[in-house]
Design a protein around this motif. Structure first.
Motif, mmCIF file in Angstrom:
data_model
loop_
_atom_site.group_PDB
_atom_site.id
_atom_site.type_symbol
_atom_site.label_atom_id
_atom_site.label_comp_id
_atom_site.label_asym_id
_atom_site.label_seq_id
_atom_site.Cartn_x
_atom_site.Cartn_y
_atom_site.Cartn_z
ATOM 1 N N GLU A 152 41.578 49.394 38.919
ATOM 2 C CA GLU A 152 42.807 49.499 39.703
ATOM 3 C C GLU A 152 43.248 48.130 40.209
ATOM 4 O O GLU A 152 44.447 47.845 40.291
ATOM 5 N N SER A 153 42.293 47.266 40.543
ATOM 6 C CA SER A 153 42.642 45.892 40.932
ATOM 7 C C SER A 153 43.278 45.159 39.750
ATOM 8 O O SER A 153 44.259 44.426 39.912
ATOM 9 N N SER A 154 42.719 45.346 38.564
ATOM 10 C CA SER A 154 43.293 44.738 37.363
ATOM 11 C C SER A 154 44.685 45.284 37.100
ATOM 12 O O SER A 154 45.596 44.544 36.699
ATOM 13 N N LEU A 155 44.873 46.573 37.350
ATOM 14 C CA LEU A 155 46.187 47.192 37.176
ATOM 15 C C LEU A 155 47.210 46.554 38.109
ATOM 16 O O LEU A 155 48.345 46.276 37.701
ATOM 17 N N GLN A 156 46.820 46.320 39.345
ATOM 18 C CA GLN A 156 47.716 45.653 40.296
ATOM 19 C C GLN A 156 48.160 44.287 39.774
ATOM 20 O O GLN A 156 49.353 43.956 39.766
ATOM 21 N N ILE A 157 47.193 43.500 39.336
ATOM 22 C CA ILE A 157 47.466 42.124 38.932
ATOM 23 C C ILE A 157 48.328 42.068 37.675
ATOM 24 O O ILE A 157 49.329 41.331 37.619
ATOM 25 N N THR A 158 47.975 42.838 36.652
ATOM 26 C CA THR A 158 48.727 42.781 35.388
ATOM 27 C C THR A 158 50.154 43.314 35.557
ATOM 28 O O THR A 158 51.089 42.783 34.960
ATOM 29 N N THR A 159 50.306 44.349 36.372
ATOM 30 C CA THR A 159 51.649 44.902 36.596
ATOM 31 C C THR A 159 52.544 43.894 37.299
ATOM 32 O O THR A 159 53.693 43.662 36.881
ATOM 33 N N TRP A 206 39.548 36.742 38.626
ATOM 34 C CA TRP A 206 39.751 36.850 40.078
ATOM 35 C C TRP A 206 38.758 37.845 40.680
ATOM 36 O O TRP A 206 38.189 37.606 41.757
ATOM 37 N N ILE A 207 38.553 38.969 39.989
ATOM 38 C CA ILE A 207 37.604 39.972 40.482
ATOM 39 C C ILE A 207 36.187 39.410 40.503
ATOM 40 O O ILE A 207 35.419 39.651 41.440
ATOM 41 N N HIS A 208 35.839 38.638 39.471
ATOM 42 C CA HIS A 208 34.493 38.050 39.414
ATOM 43 C C HIS A 208 34.274 37.061 40.554
ATOM 44 O O HIS A 208 33.219 37.075 41.205
ATOM 45 N N TRP A 209 35.279 36.219 40.802
ATOM 46 C CA TRP A 209 35.136 35.219 41.865
ATOM 47 C C TRP A 209 35.130 35.845 43.254
ATOM 48 O O TRP A 209 34.553 35.289 44.193
ATOM 49 N N ASN A 210 35.787 36.978 43.409
ATOM 50 C CA ASN A 210 35.893 37.611 44.731
ATOM 51 C C ASN A 210 35.069 38.890 44.830
ATOM 52 O O ASN A 210 35.310 39.699 45.733
#
Length: 219
Positions: A152-159, A206-210
């Protein structure tokens, strides 16, 4: 947060990036004169179909948000039909928004609609794959701190990257440079595509770093 899940997300996103690149390269081997700029409408169709197909396959295989409840065949058919209706409505809505932002109302209707289909592929289709036809879940995910998984975080970013890319792509159109890529909707669709690809790459990084700061709790 499991590293294996982040690696799955990265692999899925890289496959999507690779599919976008292939849509610009592979058709030229079978279609004389095919180029992203020269036959842009054809490329829009090819890119939308390829990215849609791959996204559906990836989410059927990976099942990022698999519900513990088993659904009947009738429920699956109903869900599929709802997804088709939502996607079509998204295309119409994007078309209307694009016209309100200055696209020709009567002229270039095909170009505008195919661009709307591309935007829906990069945004709405992903929401349907991850969240299903659940508007409340969509609102939750795109609210502050609403994501409940890395998908869902990836969905936010790509959208957001796709929409911002399309918006930035509109800036060169009114300039009097007289370049072929300034023809509607080439710069906007290329901007949306670059934004989508950038979002696919940025999201897992971004998810990996955070990952230590990210805490997903059931709501």
């Amino acid at each position: 947060m499991k590293e294996a899940e982040i690696r799955r997300l990265l692999a899925a996103n890289l496959l999507c990036v690779f599919s976008v690149i292939l849509t610009a390269v592979v058709p030229a081997f079978f279609w004389d004169g095919f180029t992203v700029l020269g036959t842009h409408l054809a490329w829009l169709c090819v890119c939308s179909v390829c990215v849609s197909t791959l996204n559906v396959i990836l989410h059927l295989v990976l099942k990022p948000n698999l519900s513990p409840k088993r659904s009947s065949f009738a429920q699956k058919i109903s869900r599929f039909l709802k997804c088709c209706i939502y996607f079509f409505m998204s295309c119409i809505l994007f078309h209307a928004i694009i016209v309100l932002y200055g696209a020709p109302l009567i002229e270039s209707v095909t170009e505008t609609f195919l661009f709307a289909v591309l935007l829906s592929t990069f945004t709405t289709l992903q929401c349907l794959c991850v969240l299903g036809p659940n508007i409340q879940a969509w609102i939750r995910v795109f609210s502050k701190n609403g994501a409940m998984s890395i998908w869902e975080s990836s969905l936010q970013i790509t959208t957001m990257c796709s929409i911002l890319g399309a918006w930035f792509g509109a800036f060169p159109i009114p300039l009097d440079w007289d370049r072929p890529w300034q023809v509607w909707p080439i710069s906007c669709s290329l901007g949306a595509t670059f934004g989508y690809v950038a979002g696919l790459i940025i999201a897992p990084l971004w998810i990996h770093w955070n990952r230590k700061q990210l805490t997903y709790k059931s709501r």
